[in-house]
Scaffold this active site. Structure first.
Site, PDB file in Angstrom:
ATOM      1  N   GLY A 118      -3.499   2.871   1.239  1.00  0.00           N
ATOM      2  CA  GLY A 118      -4.062   1.650   0.829  1.00  0.00           C
ATOM      3  C   GLY A 118      -3.287   0.540   0.901  1.00  0.00           C
ATOM      4  O   GLY A 118      -2.409   0.507   1.629  1.00  0.00           O
ATOM      5  N   CYS A 119      -3.339  -0.327   0.283  1.00  0.00           N
ATOM      6  CA  CYS A 119      -2.737  -1.777   0.125  1.00  0.00           C
ATOM      7  C   CYS A 119      -1.346  -1.249   0.105  1.00  0.00           C
ATOM      8  O   CYS A 119      -0.641  -0.687  -0.748  1.00  0.00           O
ATOM      9  CB  CYS A 119      -2.806  -2.693  -0.971  1.00  0.00           C
ATOM     10  SG  CYS A 119      -1.953  -4.205  -1.135  1.00  0.00           S
ATOM     11  N   PHE A 120      -0.411  -1.877   1.065  1.00  0.00           N
ATOM     12  CA  PHE A 120       0.877  -1.356   0.981  1.00  0.00           C
ATOM     13  C   PHE A 120       1.890  -2.121  -0.247  1.00  0.00           C
ATOM     14  O   PHE A 120       2.846  -1.786  -0.726  1.00  0.00           O
ATOM     15  CB  PHE A 120       1.621  -1.711   2.259  1.00  0.00           C
ATOM     16  CG  PHE A 120       1.575  -3.172   3.062  1.00  0.00           C
ATOM     17  CD1 PHE A 120       1.170  -4.177   2.298  1.00  0.00           C
ATOM     18  CD2 PHE A 120       1.726  -3.055   4.527  1.00  0.00           C
ATOM     19  CE1 PHE A 120       1.040  -5.479   3.008  1.00  0.00           C
ATOM     20  CE2 PHE A 120       1.383  -4.435   5.067  1.00  0.00           C
ATOM     21  CZ  PHE A 120       1.095  -5.483   4.295  1.00  0.00           C
TER      22      PHE A 120
END
Length: 209
Positions: free
Chosen positions: A41-43
Site C-alpha cells: 500500500g502507501c509507502f
C-alpha cells in the site's frame, strides 16, 4: 470478531501470536548489509513501520514493477504504469532475517488479503507484493505464504504477489521519511500511525532503543 480489534484488518489472531516463518535464512555470522523490497500500500505507512525496527539500517520509498520512464508519483498514481509503491529496506542480516521482515510485513504493515488496494487506496500501485531479489527470498516468501494460509491466520486467502525485482526507483525527495516529517497530516494520523502503534504494542522488544 477478533479482526476488528487489530486495525480493521482480516487478521484472525492477535499480532503477538503471529507465527514466525518455519523456513527462513539463518542470521549472518558477521554484521553486513542486505536489501528487501516490499509493497504494502502507501509507502508512507510501510516506511514508518520499518524505520522503527531494530536491525533496519535505512528505508527508502520508491517504485518497482514498471519502467524508468514512468517511475514518478504522478504517473504511478494513474495505476497504469505497472509500478507498485514500495519500500527498499536495508538491514543487517546478522540482526534481522528476511523472514523476520516478512513477519512484520504480514502481521503489522498491511493487510495481505486485499487485492490491488489497501483500505481506501485503490489501484494496482497499492498491491501487496514481495519483490524478491534472488531464489532464496522467493523460496522463503512462498513457504511463509503457504504456512499462513494453511494456519488460517487471516479470514481470507493471502493475495500477495511474488514478483522478481527488476529495478528499484527511488521516489521523490518529499516522500522520504514522510510520516516523521509530517506527523500532523490527516492521512498519517489515520492510517500510518495505527500501524506504528500496533508495532510498538506487540513487537516493542524488537524496536530500536
Amino acid at each position: 470478531m477478533i479482526s476488528s480489534l487489530f486495525g480493521g484488518s482480516s487478521l484472525r489472531i492477535s499480532p503477538k501470536d503471529f507465527p514466525a516463518p518455519a523456513e527462513d535464512a539463518p542470521l549472518a555470522a558477521r554484521p553486513g548489509r542486505a536489501l528487501a523490497v516490499l509493497a504494502g500500500g502507501c509507502f508512507w505507512c510501510t516506511e514508518a513501520v520499518y524505520l522503527e525496527l531494530d536491525g533496519v539500517l535505512s528505508v527508502v520509498s520508491g517504485y518497482s514493477g514498471g519502467t524508468a520512464e514512468t517511475a514518478d508519483y504522478k504517473s504511478v498514481c494513474t495505476g497504469r504504469t505497472e509500478h507498485a509503491e514500495v519500500i527498499q529496506i536495508e538491514y543487517d542480516p546478522s540482526r534481522l532475517s528476511f523472514g523476520a521482515l516478512l513477519k512484520i510485513f504480514f502481521a503489522v504493515a498491511h493487510d495481505p488479503t486485499q487485492l490491488d488496494r489497501q483500505g481506501n487506496d485503490v489501484g494496482t500501485q497499492y498491491r501487496s507484493a514481495i519483490f524478491y531479489a534472488d531464489a532464496e527470498q522467493k523460496r522463503i516468501a512462498e513457504a511463509y505464504i503457504r504456512q499462513l494460509d494453511a494456519a488460517q491466520v487471516f479470514s481470507s486467502k493471502i493475495v500477495t504477489r511474488l514478483e522478481p525485482l527488476e529495478e528499484f526507483f527511488e521516489a521523490e525527495a518529499y516522500h522520504q521519511n514522510y510520516a516523521a516529517l509530517n506527523p500532523g497530516q490527516g492521512y498519517i494520523q489515520a492510517v500510518a500511525m495505527p500501524k506504528v502503534e500496533k508495532l510498538r504494542k506487540y513487537f516493542g522488544d524488537q524496536l530500536k532503543g
